[in-house]
Design an enzyme around this catalytic site. Structure first.
Site, short mmCIF file in Angstrom:
data_model
loop_
_atom_site.label_atom_id
_atom_site.label_comp_id
_atom_site.label_asym_id
_atom_site.label_seq_id
_atom_site.Cartn_x
_atom_site.Cartn_y
_atom_site.Cartn_z
N GLU A 59 64.22 31.25 -48.12
CA GLU A 59 63.14 32.57 -47.48
C GLU A 59 62.75 32.35 -46.04
O GLU A 59 62.46 31.56 -45.68
CB GLU A 59 61.74 32.17 -48.06
CG GLU A 59 61.82 31.77 -49.98
CD GLU A 59 60.56 32.22 -50.48
OE1 GLU A 59 59.07 31.77 -49.61
OE2 GLU A 59 60.55 32.32 -51.91
N TYR A 76 57.32 34.17 -43.73
CA TYR A 76 56.50 34.48 -43.74
C TYR A 76 55.36 35.01 -42.87
O TYR A 76 55.41 36.33 -43.63
CB TYR A 76 54.90 34.10 -45.09
CG TYR A 76 55.87 33.87 -46.15
CD1 TYR A 76 57.42 33.93 -46.90
CD2 TYR A 76 54.93 32.94 -46.84
CE1 TYR A 76 57.52 34.09 -47.95
CE2 TYR A 76 55.21 32.92 -48.39
CZ TYR A 76 56.86 33.03 -48.87
OH TYR A 76 57.75 32.54 -50.36
#
Length: 598
Positions: A496, A499
């Site tokens: 990922e 963020y």
């Protein structure tokens, strides 16, 4: 619960919707009590854990014998689980050890809990009730079920099905499941995991698992897939099918070495078995007899406790001893230095090393055959230039006949404790094998923020012929993986992107929007990778975008197979999968696939 944790759970739900000897322990209201135990009796002696020196394995190692009553064992198991079920960032660590025999108990596995059979073979120790990890604490959402494990056991589940609903850093190894297996919690969400050197007699149902790697396993059958399922050296695995279904299947494991494990011999003595290296293998090492390898007596190990300093540990290593970390959190005042070839460094109960004084937590010389296994490595509050270094800069020796292996080694920058590190894992030695690694710049927990838990890179590979199985690297602020060495191989990559870039200008690689998750340096002429996924969720500013998820030189020796990018909830954009090819993943097209490059 803090707002960050709430956001994490909401996010994980959104993501998932897209995927369509003898120590006894009793835990009570007053705290932890420890007791000397016999097969039939247990006497409480203190309301506090005893020093590790009172037992060769430490106060948070529970050793069970088959002659103990099932009710007594179950009571202790339940007490540990009640403490650890939702203890995501706590400091307690436990290893639950079962001597060879049969036990009619149900083992629920919570945070920082490792369940181990003490036989030479998984078939020596049988649990007839079950060994399970569920996500009841989180409403069935297993996307935060981290930091736990089960090894070296046969399970005869009373419910026919073993439930192992987990995400990263929750391996199962050397397991024999006599029945079926499910990888989610009754339809709840789950996001990653590792199964190795295991046999499942029935069917494995992956359920909501978004990505998964199985290496050297044997299945009756397999059902289910979502974004990225990778099978290396397995039997009974689904056929190659990426992207529909997104299964990547490699028949043989080119080179591997299973994780060292603790066992007791017929005289009741503790030993550590070190499995031999294998090449071009398929299936479990113990399926047709004993796992090849060699044994080391416990006397060959320095048994460390959290009271130890880096100096005492280094003195033991320098004297020729191996190293066994008993469960606990080790606040290091310097780097642990491994300099002897074939040293074994083994953690029990997810023992956790916290780097101190801006040093690395551990450094390894450019020597043959070091085994590092079963550890969590945390960054400390003072920035470490490198959190773990395998070989000094400029290492050049050939270790192909006896490689260094990292098994179940997990890294954190923030989350449990405030921390910073420029690079997390730097591999300078040649021929190193990584086997189930999670490098995590925390997106929730303590000390989390764009300017708080700063970390540029997760994995940096400078050595040649380095191989990774089950590599997860998340949320770093520049290249998450930077591969500078030739001959590299990766089997399964989960990522990922960060963020939290506050805006695009804060996350630029020169004139390029964002950083690739996986960068193969322009100087590299040979590299291969199979089954790679990179996801974005730019929650701080959804207008942020990344130009490429993967970047590599355009040359015939550098090859990628089966890549996927995902915009989680459509929050943010990955323009291209690799080198301007494939994609986008964005609010209108969340998932993008590419079967090969170039």
């Amino acid at each position: 619960m803090n707002s960050t944790g709430k956001r994490r759970r909401v996010l994980r739900s959104v993501i998932a919707l897209l995927a369509t000897g003898v120590i006894g322990v009793a835990l009570g209201a007053a705290g932890v009590t420890t007791a000397a135990a016999s097969p039939t009796t247990s006497t409480t002696t203190s309301t506090h854990p005893r020093a590790a020196g009172d037992s060769p394995l430490g106060p948070n190692v529970l050793v069970f014998d088959p002659s103990m009553s099932s009710s007594s064992i179950q009571s202790q198991l339940d007490s540990v689980y009640s403490q650890q079920e939702s203890n995501q960032f706590g400091t307690s660590r436990y290893a639950l050890l079962f001597k060879p025999g049969t036990y009619n108990v149900n083992v629920n596995v919570g945070f920082y809990t490792q369940v181990l059979g003490l036989g030479q073979s998984p078939n020596d120790t049988t649990i007839t009730g079950g060994v399970n990890a569920d996500a009841s604490w989180n409403g069935g959402n297993a996307t935060e079920n981290f930091w736990r494990g089960a090894e070296n056991l046969t399970v005869q589940p009373s419910s026919v099905t073993t439930e192992w609903a987990v995400s990263q850093a929750s391996p199962m190894r050397r397991m024999h499941i006599e029945g079926s297996m499910v990888l989610d919690d009754n339809g709840g969400w789950s996001s990653g995991g590792f199964l190795g050197d295991s046999i499942v007699d029935g069917q494995v149902d992956s359920g909501s698992q978004q990505q998964w790697i199985s290496r050297n396993d044997q299945f009756g059958s397999w059902a289910g897939s979502n974004w990225n399922m990778v099978f290396v050296g397995d039997t009974g695995a689904p056929a190659q099918g990426f992207p529909n279904p997104p299964d990547t299947t490699i028949d043989q494991t080119p080179v591997s070495a299973e994780k060292p494990y603790l066992y007791v011999d017929q005289s009741g003595n503790y030993n550590v078995f070190v499995p031999a290296d294998t090449t071009n293998s398929q299936g479990a090492t113990w399926a047709n007899g004993e796992t090849p390898g060699s044994s080391l007596p416990l006397s060959a190990f320095y048994v460390a406790s959290p009271d130890d300093s880096a100096a005492t540990i280094n003195a033991a290593l320098a004297s020729g001893q191996n190293l066994l970390f008993t469960p606990g959190v080790y606040q290091l005042d310097g780097s642990i230095n491994v300099t002897r070839p074939d040293t074994v460094v083994l953690g029990l109960g997810l023992a956790t090393l916290v780097a101190g004084n801006g040093t690395s937590a551990m450094s390894v010389a450019d020597v043959n055959g070091v085994r590092i296994a079963g550890l969590i490595i945390d960054a400390g509050t003072r920035n470490s230039p490198v959190l773990m270094q395998i070989g000094p800069s400029g290492s050049s020796a050939d270790h192909s006949a006896d490689p260094t292996v990292l098994s179940d080694v997990f890294f954190r920058i923030g989350g449990a404790t405030p921390g910073q590190a420029t690079q997390t894992l730097q591999v300078n030695s040649n021929d190193v094998i990584g086997d189930d690694l999670w490098l995590w710049r925390a997106d929730h927990g303590t000390g989390v923020g764009w300017t708080s838990n700063t970390a540029a890179n997760g994995l940096v590979v400078n050595g040649a012929d380095v191989t990774m199985y089950g590599l997860a690297v998340e949320h770093y602020q520049q290249y998450q993986v930077l591969w500078n060495g030739n001959g590299g191989r990766t089997y399964f990559f989960q990522n990922e992107m960060p963020y939290d870039p506050p805006d695009q200008s804060s996350w630029m690689n020169g004139s390029t929007d964002g950083y690739a998750a996986y960068k193969v340096a322009d100087s590299v002429t040979s590299h291969q990778a199979w089954g790679l996924g990179s996801y974005c969720y730019f929650s701080t500013n959804s207008s942020v975008q990344a130009t490429n998820a993967f970047e590599a030189p355009d040359t015939s020796g550098v090859q990628f197979q089966d890549l996927v990018t995902v915009s989680l909830g459509g929050v943010g954009t990955i323009d291209h999968i690799i080198n301007g090819t494939g994609g986008p993943s964005n609010s209108s097209n969340s998932v993008a696939d590419l079967t090969s490059y170039p």
